[in-house]
Design a protein around this motif. Structure first.
Motif, PDB file in Angstrom:
ATOM      1  N   ALA A 179       0.793  -1.212   0.070  1.00  0.00           N
ATOM      2  CA  ALA A 179       0.180   0.096   0.127  1.00  0.00           C
ATOM      3  C   ALA A 179       0.895   1.095  -0.180  1.00  0.00           C
ATOM      4  N   ALA A 180       1.957   1.138   0.707  1.00  0.00           N
ATOM      5  CA  ALA A 180       2.847   2.595   0.887  1.00  0.00           C
ATOM      6  C   ALA A 180       3.500   2.584  -0.541  1.00  0.00           C
ATOM      7  N   VAL A 181       4.075   1.444  -0.983  1.00  0.00           N
ATOM      8  CA  VAL A 181       4.788   1.528  -2.512  1.00  0.00           C
ATOM      9  C   VAL A 181       3.744   2.225  -3.510  1.00  0.00           C
ATOM     10  N   VAL A 182       2.625   1.514  -3.555  1.00  0.00           N
ATOM     11  CA  VAL A 182       1.541   2.069  -4.765  1.00  0.00           C
ATOM     12  C   VAL A 182       1.032   3.551  -4.483  1.00  0.00           C
ATOM     13  N   ASN A 183       1.014   3.889  -3.094  1.00  0.00           N
ATOM     14  CA  ASN A 183       0.403   5.173  -2.942  1.00  0.00           C
ATOM     15  C   ASN A 183       1.797   6.204  -3.184  1.00  0.00           C
TER      16      ASN A 183
ATOM     17  N   PRO B 128       1.506  21.334   1.660  1.00  0.00           N
ATOM     18  CA  PRO B 128       1.810  20.199   0.672  1.00  0.00           C
ATOM     19  C   PRO B 128       2.006  18.742   1.421  1.00  0.00           C
ATOM     20  N   LEU B 129       1.697  17.787   0.697  1.00  0.00           N
ATOM     21  CA  LEU B 129       1.552  16.519   1.328  1.00  0.00           C
ATOM     22  C   LEU B 129       3.031  15.740   0.874  1.00  0.00           C
ATOM     23  N   SER B 130       3.926  15.461   2.060  1.00  0.00           N
ATOM     24  CA  SER B 130       5.426  14.921   1.819  1.00  0.00           C
ATOM     25  C   SER B 130       5.098  13.337   1.618  1.00  0.00           C
ATOM     26  N   ALA B 131       6.154  12.906   1.700  1.00  0.00           N
ATOM     27  CA  ALA B 131       6.342  11.402   1.410  1.00  0.00           C
ATOM     28  C   ALA B 131       5.998  10.535   2.680  1.00  0.00           C
ATOM     29  N   GLY B 132       6.582  11.304   3.575  1.00  0.00           N
ATOM     30  CA  GLY B 132       6.426  10.595   5.264  1.00  0.00           C
ATOM     31  C   GLY B 132       4.858  10.248   5.553  1.00  0.00           C
ATOM     32  N   PRO B 133       3.916  11.336   5.365  1.00  0.00           N
ATOM     33  CA  PRO B 133       2.568  10.957   5.859  1.00  0.00           C
ATOM     34  C   PRO B 133       2.082   9.884   4.801  1.00  0.00           C
ATOM     35  N   VAL B 134       2.227  10.099   3.566  1.00  0.00           N
ATOM     36  CA  VAL B 134       1.835   8.822   2.603  1.00  0.00           C
ATOM     37  C   VAL B 134       2.206   7.560   3.205  1.00  0.00           C
ATOM     38  N   ILE B 135       3.346   7.187   3.657  1.00  0.00           N
ATOM     39  CA  ILE B 135       3.720   6.088   4.069  1.00  0.00           C
ATOM     40  C   ILE B 135       3.024   5.946   5.313  1.00  0.00           C
ATOM     41  N   VAL B 136       3.197   6.579   6.180  1.00  0.00           N
ATOM     42  CA  VAL B 136       2.549   6.439   7.745  1.00  0.00           C
ATOM     43  C   VAL B 136       1.073   6.137   7.543  1.00  0.00           C
ATOM     44  N   MET B 137       0.345   6.961   6.493  1.00  0.00           N
ATOM     45  CA  MET B 137      -1.136   6.570   6.422  1.00  0.00           C
ATOM     46  C   MET B 137      -1.552   5.422   5.328  1.00  0.00           C
ATOM     47  N   SER B 138      -0.322   4.756   4.915  1.00  0.00           N
ATOM     48  CA  SER B 138      -0.387   3.629   4.336  1.00  0.00           C
ATOM     49  C   SER B 138      -0.269   2.322   5.329  1.00  0.00           C
ATOM     50  N   VAL B 139       0.879   2.624   6.275  1.00  0.00           N
ATOM     51  CA  VAL B 139       1.163   1.305   7.055  1.00  0.00           C
ATOM     52  C   VAL B 139       0.164   1.266   8.170  1.00  0.00           C
ATOM     53  N   VAL B 140      -0.116   2.327   8.959  1.00  0.00           N
ATOM     54  CA  VAL B 140      -1.023   2.416  10.037  1.00  0.00           C
ATOM     55  C   VAL B 140      -2.488   1.890  10.043  1.00  0.00           C
ATOM     56  N   PRO B 141      -3.208   1.733   8.831  1.00  0.00           N
ATOM     57  CA  PRO B 141      -4.343   1.184   8.544  1.00  0.00           C
ATOM     58  C   PRO B 141      -4.174  -0.370   8.555  1.00  0.00           C
ATOM     59  N   ALA B 142      -2.953  -0.804   7.790  1.00  0.00           N
ATOM     60  CA  ALA B 142      -2.903  -2.188   7.732  1.00  0.00           C
ATOM     61  C   ALA B 142      -2.477  -2.842   8.987  1.00  0.00           C
ATOM     62  N   ILE B 143      -1.938  -2.309   9.847  1.00  0.00           N
ATOM     63  CA  ILE B 143      -1.565  -2.530  11.364  1.00  0.00           C
ATOM     64  C   ILE B 143      -2.904  -2.569  12.048  1.00  0.00           C
TER      65      ILE B 143
ATOM     66  N   VAL C 189      -7.032   2.851  -2.995  1.00  0.00           N
ATOM     67  CA  VAL C 189      -5.796   1.958  -3.027  1.00  0.00           C
ATOM     68  C   VAL C 189      -5.492   1.094  -1.632  1.00  0.00           C
ATOM     69  N   ALA C 190      -5.197   2.169  -0.865  1.00  0.00           N
ATOM     70  CA  ALA C 190      -4.657   1.615   0.546  1.00  0.00           C
ATOM     71  C   ALA C 190      -5.996   0.475   1.044  1.00  0.00           C
ATOM     72  N   ALA C 191      -7.021   0.952   0.914  1.00  0.00           N
ATOM     73  CA  ALA C 191      -8.069  -0.127   1.463  1.00  0.00           C
ATOM     74  C   ALA C 191      -7.963  -1.372   0.566  1.00  0.00           C
ATOM     75  N   GLY C 192      -7.950  -1.123  -0.656  1.00  0.00           N
ATOM     76  CA  GLY C 192      -8.177  -2.340  -1.528  1.00  0.00           C
ATOM     77  C   GLY C 192      -7.092  -3.377  -1.085  1.00  0.00           C
ATOM     78  N   VAL C 193      -5.725  -2.745  -1.056  1.00  0.00           N
ATOM     79  CA  VAL C 193      -4.583  -3.552  -1.119  1.00  0.00           C
ATOM     80  C   VAL C 193      -4.586  -4.163   0.436  1.00  0.00           C
ATOM     81  N   ILE C 194      -4.956  -3.600   1.362  1.00  0.00           N
ATOM     82  CA  ILE C 194      -4.956  -4.095   2.570  1.00  0.00           C
ATOM     83  C   ILE C 194      -6.102  -5.069   3.008  1.00  0.00           C
ATOM     84  N   VAL C 195      -7.443  -4.695   2.464  1.00  0.00           N
ATOM     85  CA  VAL C 195      -8.432  -5.745   2.432  1.00  0.00           C
ATOM     86  C   VAL C 195      -8.247  -6.983   1.799  1.00  0.00           C
TER      87      VAL C 195
END
Length: 135
Positions: A24-28, A55-70, A124-130
């Motif tokens: 999810a993090a990589v795709v996002n 502006p949205l930076s890469a850090g929040p993109v990664i965090v907001m992809s990882v946290v929902p997966a966990i 995308v994050a939801a689809g990948v995670i689920v």
């Protein structure tokens, strides 16, 4: 797809969660990079409706992809312990959470393209995670 005697694979659930988080993090991140390449600025409000748009930076993109997966893996683990149909309930809850999460990007005071790309990242994050956690 899980059958009627659904069992959550607790032994590998956390490995699946890490895989889901990473994918999810990589795709996002790829979507984030592509948006920048085609001149769609991605701006967000960090800290609520009174916060400035930044502006949205890469850090929040990664965090907001990882946290929902966990969190999703923890939810699925819990559902596996308290319900006979954990995958069904997990999917229902995930869809509700996804729909609620779309309010964030859609209510931002930004351009429509910004809203659409951020919404795509949520989907995308939801689809990948689920998809991965249901394996």
């Amino acid at each position: 797809m899980p059958n009627s005697a659904e069992r959550v694979p607790t032994g590998r659930l956390w490995l699946l969660a890490l895989a889901a988080a990473g994918i999810a993090a990589v795709v996002n991140l790829l979507i984030w990079l592509l948006a920048g390449m085609i001149n769609i600025p991605l701006n967000v409000q960090m800290g609520g409706p009174e916060a400035p748009v930044v502006p949205l930076s890469a850090g929040p993109v990664i965090v907001m992809s990882v946290v929902p997966a966990i969190a999703g893996a923890a939810l699925l683990w819990l559902l596996g312990r308290v319900t006979a149909r954990p995958f069904r309930w997990f999917t229902i809850i995930a869809v509700v959470v996804l729909l609620l999460s779309l309010a964030g990007p859609l209510l931002l005071p930004v351009a429509l393209a910004n809203k659409l790309v951020l919404s795509l990242m949520h989907v995308v994050a939801a689809g990948v995670i689920v998809g991965i956690l249901r394996k």
